[in-house]
Design an enzyme around this catalytic site. Structure first.
Site, mmCIF file in Angstrom:
data_model
loop_
_atom_site.group_PDB
_atom_site.id
_atom_site.type_symbol
_atom_site.label_atom_id
_atom_site.label_comp_id
_atom_site.label_asym_id
_atom_site.label_seq_id
_atom_site.Cartn_x
_atom_site.Cartn_y
_atom_site.Cartn_z
ATOM 1 N N SER C 45 65.353 -107.599 -69.307
ATOM 2 C CA SER C 45 66.563 -107.922 -70.056
ATOM 3 C C SER C 45 66.943 -106.643 -70.785
ATOM 4 C CB SER C 45 66.302 -109.058 -71.040
ATOM 5 O OG SER C 45 67.515 -109.438 -71.651
ATOM 6 N N GLU C 46 68.194 -106.211 -70.639
ATOM 7 C CA GLU C 46 68.532 -104.864 -71.117
ATOM 8 C C GLU C 46 68.479 -104.719 -72.631
ATOM 9 O OE1 GLU C 46 70.568 -106.786 -69.289
ATOM 10 O OE2 GLU C 46 72.682 -106.435 -69.764
ATOM 11 N N ASN C 47 68.397 -105.849 -73.347
ATOM 12 C CA ASN C 47 68.222 -105.735 -74.797
ATOM 13 C C ASN C 47 66.790 -105.372 -75.185
ATOM 14 O OD1 ASN C 47 67.749 -108.357 -73.771
ATOM 15 N ND2 ASN C 47 67.786 -109.232 -75.811
#
Lengths: 217, 218, 218, 217
Positions: C45-47
């Protein structure tokens, strides 16, 4: 999917003439066993990218003494007279790079950046033959990314997937090099079951690690 | 008081409470001994730690905690460890308040040469170029002359460490501040005359009407 | 089987053991449901996390662990957390094996537009431009048409996400592989003819002599 | 040297018209109290650099709703229609930046780099008006560094010196922003005695933090 590999097999993947990044800073946080095995297997014509070459006959200094190194990219060789001698004799082609620029160039290689724009080295011998660029009226050197065929990494702790944690100043160039090579071989002080390293303490994620070797035999 | 002690004591006076400070190997590391009372300084070692301090006693060294020369060290409570990328992000990004480095030559432009002697000494620049280019304040701590020859010259003839003008030069004879107009003689050491400093210096010195004497603790 | 299920099941077949995979919000996230047995994939997840998986049960959500939409999620053993810089270092540095994204348009050059409709929808590109420019393999998962209008065009007329040619387009009608020569029709869905795919596509399709039928698990 | 400051006093240092970096990702890991206090003190004409503006009336969305924002640099505003409306109405000047480029531009600001050389955005509307440079035959955009007057940071744990640790995806943009502003104000879930955060778990070093505020009152 355990990444644990016998050290002989892991190091056997490295051919003569390969480009290697090797973690460590004056021998602290260096992959001692992997270096020993490279020497034992008689690898030669290597290009080494590392902060330094430690001291004579110690850590990376073993590769220098063994005559295994053809080219060296490093920031400091002052504490290893054997490296300096081989450099002056023309046996090793040495590129000296400011330490911060070295770290950023490796990072750029691992982060997919086209280069590093830095003030370090502007107007000095380091700038010779390099592009410069002006941004907001200030001049910066364009330093090219560095990548390697293999990164040899030393970690404090690993899990079987290859997640890595580091300890204090034994960290140094290891995490950034783990991102900048086609194949990553990590040596760890201990290998623990998956799930034992808290996610917030994973500093190198397992997906970038290809082979894992325990430090003790 | 020997030369090195004079230099280290005077440099120590330049550090302020809460400063992040990097000391080069050799003479600059002596500065830690002479910190003024009540001043808390955070020492960075470029191999990846803030809060370094000398080993409290023999026998408590650990492989994974050394200074930039590979010598075991220890840390204060509240120390932080990080990788080389972050270490130089701090140095190059303007977060380092003071760097104290040795010097081979300083010239009238305030430029420093301290990393190589072509054909003789090729150690590599390590972090020196980054430190001089990136620190908020660059202090050169060096002997005024080498085997009788001046090290403060009209123009450096050794390869420069950076084109950046350093902020202060401290020797056993004097404190000199490089400015846009040139090298200003700020202080002379106890028992040293302005004339002696000028004689030991190749560069032109700007000498104010009164030049105070360096004040050092005993 | 509805459109989205067909697409998600077919995309899931593209994932390989050990892959690092990023799934865009919406349709692509359905892919997690249809992973082939025995395949272990690491979802990023890019966060800032690798090893994301759906919440195992209600009531175990934590504020500090969410997907990129801000929805609580959970992680597998062996997960790793990191900041946004590292997250995009993985995405842009060639460490991400596969990214699966939705699409508004794909064209004959294999270029994707999926981040804005000028004057109508200006959400911002988020990580889409980085994902398409940086992933080893880019799979577009989208319906073949929108309200009857083709989305696979001769030339995108919406702003491009990247000039990089995507690697695979999976719709409810077909699997299409962009190549240097153009868009190759690799598979048609069960019960769909080549002619139906061509009719629903504005772009020219390169149609091999035999076009196999998509094989999906029930 | 405790950095703990009363929240009113810390936020009072921020003038109207200031440029602020604000950590968080869709409200996760945002400095909730600092944002609330900015709104309470009625600050206006702010330039905000942040990943997103969360949802309407939530976290940074509170600043949007309060009309406190004049300019916004962000990667995503899709989940806050109020931001989109103010953008279309011309009330806010919005610069949309690819998320990875945003992270690298902030990093460049904190690391003293002259810019970021990236392939992301080449040939798209993002490239308009920007320098490009060729390195080893490939074209890259030159993206300029970002810095701010203040960074408002959220951490899981702090010690009194200002060393910070983060938790999972609440980390996001906080560590990099802490390096790229003249003044750093951090809000922490708990403040512990100095020495309690192991050095290897310090992710933001104390020396870059200016003011520290506890999350609970």
């Amino acid at each position: 999917m355990s990444k644990v590999t016998a050290i002989e097999a892991a190091v056997a993947k490295i051919p003569d003439g390969a480009t290697l990044m090797i973690g460590g800073f004056m021998g602290v946080g260096s992959p001692h066993r992997l270096i020993d095995e490279l020497v034992r297997q008689g690898r030669k014509d290597l290009t080494i990218i590392a902060n330094d070459t430690a001291r004579p006959g110690v850590d990376i200094g073993k590769l220098i003494r063994a005559g295994a190194v053809k080219r060296l990219v490093a920031s400091h060789i002052g504490l290893n007279p054997e490296t300096q001698k081989q450099m002056i004799d023309g046996a090793i082609d040495v590129e000296l790079v400011p330490q911060g620029t070295l770290a950023e160039r490796i990072r750029a290689g691992g982060a997919g950046l086209g280069g590093v724009l830095t003030a370090t080295g502007v107007g000095t011998t380091v700038a010779e033959g390099k592009q410069t660029i002006d941004v907001k009226g200030k001049t910066f050197l364009v330093e090219e990314p560095l990548r390697a065929d293999f990164a040899l990494i030393s970690a404090w702790r690993a899990d079987y997937y290859g997640n890595l944690s580091y300890e204090l100043t034994a960290r140094n160039f290891n995490p950034v090099m783990a991102l900048a090579a086609d194949t990553v071989i990590a040596e760890a002080g201990e290998i623990v079951p998956v799930g034992l390293i808290p996610p917030d303490q994973v500093e190198t994620v397992s997906v970038v690690v290809d082979h894992l070797v325990a430090r003790s035999n | 008081m020997d030369e090195k002690t004079i230099i280290a004591k005077r440099v120590a006076q330049e550090l302020r409470n809460g400063n992040l400070v990097n000391l080069g190997i050799g003479l600059p590391t002596l500065v830690t001994k002479y910190l003024p009372v009540g001043i808390q300084v955070f020492f960075q070692s470029e191999n990846g730690v803030i809060g370094m301090q000398p080993l409290p006693e023999p026998g408590v060294a650990a492989d994974a905690l050394t200074d930039a020369g590979g010598t075991p060290t220890s840390i204060i409570p509240g120390a932080g460890a990080f990788d080389s990328v972050t270490s130089f992000c701090l140095i190059r990004g303007g977060h380092l308040d003071v760097t104290v480095l040795g010097g081979l030559q300083v010239d009238e432009a305030g430029q420093l040469a301290n990393w190589m002697v072509p054909g003789k000494m090729v150690p590599g620049m390590g972090g020196a170029m980054d430190l001089v280019s990136g620190a908020k304040r660059v202090i050169v701590a060096m002997t005024h002359t080498a085997k009788g020859a001046p090290k403060i010259l009209k123009k450096c003839n050794l390869p420069l460490t950076s084109v950046r003008r350093v902020d202060l030069v401290v020797t056993e004879l004097a404190v000199i501040q490089p400015t846009e107009e040139g090298l200003v003689l700020l202080e002379v050491a106890d028992g040293v005359t302005v004339e002696q400093v000028v004689a030991a210096t190749e560069a032109r010195l700007i000498v104010p009407n009164t030049v105070p004497t360096m004040q050092l603790a005993a």
